[in-house]
Design a protein around this motif. Structure first.
Motif, mmCIF file in Angstrom:
data_model
loop_
_atom_site.group_PDB
_atom_site.id
_atom_site.type_symbol
_atom_site.label_atom_id
_atom_site.label_comp_id
_atom_site.label_asym_id
_atom_site.label_seq_id
_atom_site.Cartn_x
_atom_site.Cartn_y
_atom_site.Cartn_z
ATOM 1 N N MET A 1 5.179 5.549 -25.616
ATOM 2 C CA MET A 1 6.025 6.544 -24.984
ATOM 3 C C MET A 1 5.643 6.669 -23.513
ATOM 4 O O MET A 1 4.457 6.727 -23.179
ATOM 5 C CB MET A 1 5.869 7.874 -25.698
ATOM 6 C CG MET A 1 6.759 8.932 -25.182
ATOM 7 S SD MET A 1 6.728 10.314 -26.329
ATOM 8 C CE MET A 1 8.026 11.256 -25.672
ATOM 9 N N LEU A 2 6.644 6.719 -22.663
ATOM 10 C CA LEU A 2 6.403 6.832 -21.228
ATOM 11 C C LEU A 2 6.083 8.263 -20.836
ATOM 12 O O LEU A 2 6.646 9.212 -21.375
ATOM 13 C CB LEU A 2 7.641 6.383 -20.449
ATOM 14 C CG LEU A 2 8.003 4.914 -20.496
ATOM 15 C CD1 LEU A 2 9.319 4.686 -19.765
ATOM 16 C CD2 LEU A 2 6.921 4.076 -19.889
ATOM 17 N N GLU A 3 5.187 8.397 -19.874
ATOM 18 C CA GLU A 3 4.923 9.722 -19.318
ATOM 19 C C GLU A 3 6.146 10.179 -18.541
ATOM 20 O O GLU A 3 6.966 9.375 -18.117
ATOM 21 C CB GLU A 3 3.710 9.665 -18.397
ATOM 22 C CG GLU A 3 2.424 9.312 -19.110
ATOM 23 C CD GLU A 3 1.247 9.266 -18.166
ATOM 24 O OE1 GLU A 3 1.271 9.976 -17.148
ATOM 25 O OE2 GLU A 3 0.325 8.507 -18.448
ATOM 26 N N LEU A 4 6.270 11.463 -18.332
ATOM 27 C CA LEU A 4 7.448 12.015 -17.682
ATOM 28 C C LEU A 4 7.247 12.118 -16.167
ATOM 29 O O LEU A 4 7.246 13.189 -15.586
ATOM 30 C CB LEU A 4 7.790 13.384 -18.273
ATOM 31 C CG LEU A 4 9.148 13.971 -17.910
ATOM 32 C CD1 LEU A 4 10.270 13.023 -18.270
ATOM 33 C CD2 LEU A 4 9.334 15.301 -18.581
ATOM 34 N N LEU A 14 14.917 1.604 -17.668
ATOM 35 C CA LEU A 14 14.628 0.378 -16.916
ATOM 36 C C LEU A 14 13.138 0.056 -16.923
ATOM 37 O O LEU A 14 12.738 -1.099 -17.073
ATOM 38 C CB LEU A 14 15.131 0.520 -15.477
ATOM 39 C CG LEU A 14 16.640 0.555 -15.293
ATOM 40 C CD1 LEU A 14 16.979 0.853 -13.843
ATOM 41 C CD2 LEU A 14 17.270 -0.744 -15.734
ATOM 42 N N VAL A 15 12.303 1.073 -16.765
ATOM 43 C CA VAL A 15 10.853 0.861 -16.805
ATOM 44 C C VAL A 15 10.429 0.382 -18.185
ATOM 45 O O VAL A 15 9.647 -0.559 -18.315
ATOM 46 C CB VAL A 15 10.093 2.150 -16.417
ATOM 47 C CG1 VAL A 15 8.605 1.992 -16.654
ATOM 48 C CG2 VAL A 15 10.367 2.518 -14.970
ATOM 49 N N ALA A 16 10.952 1.000 -19.224
ATOM 50 C CA ALA A 16 10.611 0.600 -20.595
ATOM 51 C C ALA A 16 11.011 -0.841 -20.856
ATOM 52 O O ALA A 16 10.249 -1.605 -21.455
ATOM 53 C CB ALA A 16 11.288 1.535 -21.594
ATOM 54 N N GLN A 17 12.193 -1.234 -20.392
ATOM 55 C CA GLN A 17 12.650 -2.610 -20.573
ATOM 56 C C GLN A 17 11.742 -3.586 -19.834
ATOM 57 O O GLN A 17 11.398 -4.648 -20.357
ATOM 58 C CB GLN A 17 14.088 -2.764 -20.081
ATOM 59 C CG GLN A 17 14.689 -4.110 -20.367
ATOM 60 C CD GLN A 17 14.940 -4.338 -21.845
ATOM 61 O OE1 GLN A 17 15.242 -3.398 -22.564
ATOM 62 N NE2 GLN A 17 14.815 -5.555 -22.285
ATOM 63 N N LEU A 23 9.294 -8.808 -17.250
ATOM 64 C CA LEU A 23 10.122 -8.563 -16.073
ATOM 65 C C LEU A 23 9.378 -7.739 -15.033
ATOM 66 O O LEU A 23 8.425 -7.037 -15.345
ATOM 67 C CB LEU A 23 11.387 -7.788 -16.459
ATOM 68 C CG LEU A 23 12.311 -8.414 -17.474
ATOM 69 C CD1 LEU A 23 13.397 -7.418 -17.867
ATOM 70 C CD2 LEU A 23 12.926 -9.672 -16.912
ATOM 71 N N LYS A 24 9.854 -7.802 -13.805
ATOM 72 C CA LYS A 24 9.408 -6.919 -12.736
ATOM 73 C C LYS A 24 10.605 -6.065 -12.335
ATOM 74 O O LYS A 24 11.719 -6.562 -12.206
ATOM 75 C CB LYS A 24 8.927 -7.706 -11.507
ATOM 76 C CG LYS A 24 7.698 -8.541 -11.760
ATOM 77 C CD LYS A 24 6.479 -7.669 -11.855
ATOM 78 C CE LYS A 24 5.229 -8.538 -11.986
ATOM 79 N NZ LYS A 24 4.022 -7.768 -12.080
ATOM 80 N N ASP A 37 2.268 -1.500 -13.094
ATOM 81 C CA ASP A 37 2.299 -2.557 -12.075
ATOM 82 C C ASP A 37 3.506 -3.477 -12.251
ATOM 83 O O ASP A 37 3.715 -4.355 -11.424
ATOM 84 C CB ASP A 37 1.005 -3.347 -12.084
ATOM 85 C CG ASP A 37 0.731 -4.015 -13.406
ATOM 86 O OD1 ASP A 37 1.374 -3.659 -14.408
ATOM 87 O OD2 ASP A 37 -0.156 -4.883 -13.452
ATOM 88 N N VAL A 38 4.310 -3.261 -13.296
ATOM 89 C CA VAL A 38 5.552 -4.036 -13.434
ATOM 90 C C VAL A 38 6.622 -3.517 -12.486
ATOM 91 O O VAL A 38 7.638 -4.150 -12.282
ATOM 92 C CB VAL A 38 6.095 -4.051 -14.881
ATOM 93 C CG1 VAL A 38 5.102 -4.668 -15.834
ATOM 94 C CG2 VAL A 38 6.545 -2.696 -15.324
ATOM 95 N N VAL A 39 6.409 -2.339 -11.911
ATOM 96 C CA VAL A 39 7.349 -1.752 -10.950
ATOM 97 C C VAL A 39 6.862 -2.102 -9.548
ATOM 98 O O VAL A 39 5.767 -1.723 -9.144
ATOM 99 C CB VAL A 39 7.446 -0.227 -11.119
ATOM 100 C CG1 VAL A 39 8.444 0.344 -10.131
ATOM 101 C CG2 VAL A 39 7.836 0.144 -12.536
ATOM 102 N N LEU A 40 7.698 -2.836 -8.804
ATOM 103 C CA LEU A 40 7.368 -3.232 -7.460
ATOM 104 C C LEU A 40 8.125 -2.369 -6.462
ATOM 105 O O LEU A 40 9.343 -2.284 -6.500
ATOM 106 C CB LEU A 40 7.726 -4.709 -7.229
ATOM 107 C CG LEU A 40 7.044 -5.727 -8.115
ATOM 108 C CD1 LEU A 40 7.572 -7.119 -7.819
ATOM 109 C CD2 LEU A 40 5.547 -5.673 -7.919
ATOM 110 N N LEU A 41 7.399 -1.728 -5.588
ATOM 111 C CA LEU A 41 7.991 -0.873 -4.571
ATOM 112 C C LEU A 41 8.286 -1.689 -3.333
ATOM 113 O O LEU A 41 7.409 -2.388 -2.820
ATOM 114 C CB LEU A 41 7.022 0.267 -4.247
ATOM 115 C CG LEU A 41 7.532 1.396 -3.387
ATOM 116 C CD1 LEU A 41 8.705 2.103 -4.051
ATOM 117 C CD2 LEU A 41 6.415 2.382 -3.121
ATOM 118 N N VAL A 42 9.528 -1.638 -2.853
ATOM 119 C CA VAL A 42 9.916 -2.384 -1.636
ATOM 120 C C VAL A 42 10.340 -1.429 -0.555
ATOM 121 O O VAL A 42 10.681 -0.324 -0.754
ATOM 122 C CB VAL A 42 11.040 -3.395 -1.902
ATOM 123 C CG1 VAL A 42 10.544 -4.509 -2.792
ATOM 124 C CG2 VAL A 42 12.254 -2.725 -2.495
#
Length: 42
Positions: A1-4, A14-17, A23-24, A37-42
């Motif tokens: 379960m993802l934190e809120l 999208l984060v869960a997927q 995927l990134k 770290d799968v989420v890349l900030l641009v």
């Protein structure tokens, strides 16, 4: 379960997927970058 960290359910989906698949997730949303770290900030 993802934190809120983020209240938008679609963004959380999208984060869960990205966590389940190899995927990134590329975003400008700084809050999403708190999830993993799968989420890349641009």
């Amino acid at each position: 379960m993802l934190e809120l960290h983020h209240s938008d359910p679609f963004d959380r989906l999208l984060v869960a997927q990205a966590l389940v698949e190899p995927l990134k997730l590329v975003t400008v949303d700084e809050v999403l970058a708190k999830y993993s770290d799968v989420v890349l900030l641009v």
